[in-house]
Motif scaffolding. Structure first.
Motif, PDB file in Angstrom:
ATOM      1  N   LYS A 196       0.479  -0.791   0.200  1.00  0.00           N
ATOM      2  CA  LYS A 196       0.142  -0.189  -0.245  1.00  0.00           C
ATOM      3  C   LYS A 196       0.855   1.075   0.127  1.00  0.00           C
ATOM      4  O   LYS A 196       2.124   1.479   0.598  1.00  0.00           O
ATOM      5  N   ASN A 228       0.781   6.085  -0.780  1.00  0.00           N
ATOM      6  CA  ASN A 228       0.636   7.261  -0.699  1.00  0.00           C
ATOM      7  C   ASN A 228       0.842   8.492  -1.531  1.00  0.00           C
ATOM      8  O   ASN A 228       2.057   8.679  -1.475  1.00  0.00           O
ATOM      9  N   ARG A 240      -3.737  10.466  -3.420  1.00  0.00           N
ATOM     10  CA  ARG A 240      -4.326   9.248  -3.639  1.00  0.00           C
ATOM     11  C   ARG A 240      -4.096   7.926  -3.124  1.00  0.00           C
ATOM     12  O   ARG A 240      -2.854   8.201  -2.277  1.00  0.00           O
ATOM     13  N   LYS A 241      -4.460   6.766  -2.540  1.00  0.00           N
ATOM     14  CA  LYS A 241      -4.173   5.337  -1.959  1.00  0.00           C
ATOM     15  C   LYS A 241      -3.701   4.747  -3.503  1.00  0.00           C
ATOM     16  O   LYS A 241      -4.297   4.916  -4.097  1.00  0.00           O
ATOM     17  N   PHE A 274      -5.939   1.568  -5.475  1.00  0.00           N
ATOM     18  CA  PHE A 274      -5.919   0.978  -4.302  1.00  0.00           C
ATOM     19  C   PHE A 274      -7.188   0.773  -3.925  1.00  0.00           C
ATOM     20  O   PHE A 274      -8.081   1.968  -3.584  1.00  0.00           O
ATOM     21  N   GLU A 306     -10.537  -0.439  -1.415  1.00  0.00           N
ATOM     22  CA  GLU A 306     -10.625  -0.792  -0.060  1.00  0.00           C
ATOM     23  C   GLU A 306     -10.940  -2.584   0.627  1.00  0.00           C
ATOM     24  O   GLU A 306     -10.572  -2.680   1.662  1.00  0.00           O
TER      25      GLU A 306
END
Length: 242
Positions: A57, A59, A64-65, A115, A117
């Motif tokens: 993961k 950022n 933005r992820k 990404f 969730e």
């Protein structure tokens, strides 16, 4: 002395082809390794692992992820990398994971994409095993319908047809609204829409989800319809898991 020369020529041809393929992808964001290391906090957060690599993961500076897939160092990595970036760079659909960019520095090959969730469909099934059957069936129907729409787009909506070859719950990601998105194009193959039967030198896919014609030509030739067979196989396995 003849045999080493042969392998040298083969390697040069392979590298030249890869450079040619990557050149076509220049409109995409090309990240440097240090950039990726920075926005993943030195690859601190693992969100998934698969046969082709580990997903972290991150950022981006704009907030933005993102998910960053770091491909394993293997003999197929060059092909896997080209397949995935080339395929995803040509897509734009609500049920296909969006590619943001990539990193290709020496042996380092990484893919940066949006990404999601709720992770993969198989993780979601395990997490919600206690949900009521009626509620689960409604949700599953919407998810499978979204996957089918994604496959229809890959087969008929793109300029060049894309056959995924590895449709399974692990390669279906879910966003915050449980909208499914097909991901992981490492085994994908680009082909012209007029092509009916495809010629493959190897069997592609995961045991349990492989279309029968991939194993034996007695069941017919391999084509984009093989993705539909995989879709049906994983629908059955997913439903039986309930």
């Amino acid at each position: 002395m003849v045999e080493p020369a042969f392998f040298i020529r083969k390697r040069k041809t392979s590298n030249a082809q890869r450079r040619k393929n990557l050149k076509a992808l220049t409109p995409l964001k090309h990240y440097h390794y240090n950039e990726v290391k920075r926005f993943t906090n030195s690859f601190a957060c693992v969100v998934g692992k698969g046969g082709f690599g580990t997903v972290y993961k991150g950022n981006l500076p704009d907030g933005r992820k993102v998910a960053v897939k770091v491909l394993k160092d293997s003999k197929r990595n060059g092909e896997d990398f080209i397949n995935e970036v080339a395929s995803m760079s040509q897509t734009s659909h609500v049920n296909i994971v969006s590619l943001i960019g990539f990193c290709y520095e020496g042996s380092k090959r990484m893919i940066v994409y949006e990404f999601l969730e709720n992770g993969s469909l198989d993780q979601f099934i395990s997490t919600n095993a206690a949900s009521s059957i009626a509620e689960w069936r409604r949700t599953l129907y919407e998810i499978l319908l979204g996957v089918a729409r994604g496959l229809e787009y890959l087969h008929y909506g793109c300029k060049t047809r894309i056959v995924h070859f590895d449709i399974k719950p692990q390669n279906v990601l879910l966003d915050c609204n449980l909208c499914p998105k097909v991901s992981d194009f490492g085994l994908a193959k680009l082909c012209e829409k007029k092509e009916s039967i495809m010629s493959l030198l190897d069997t592609r896919g995961t045991i349990g989800y492989i279309a029968p014609e991939m194993i034996s030509r007695v069941y017919g030739g391999v084509s984009h319809k093989s993705d539909v067979e995989r879709q049906e196989n994983y629908e059955k396995i997913t439903c039986y898991s309930r």
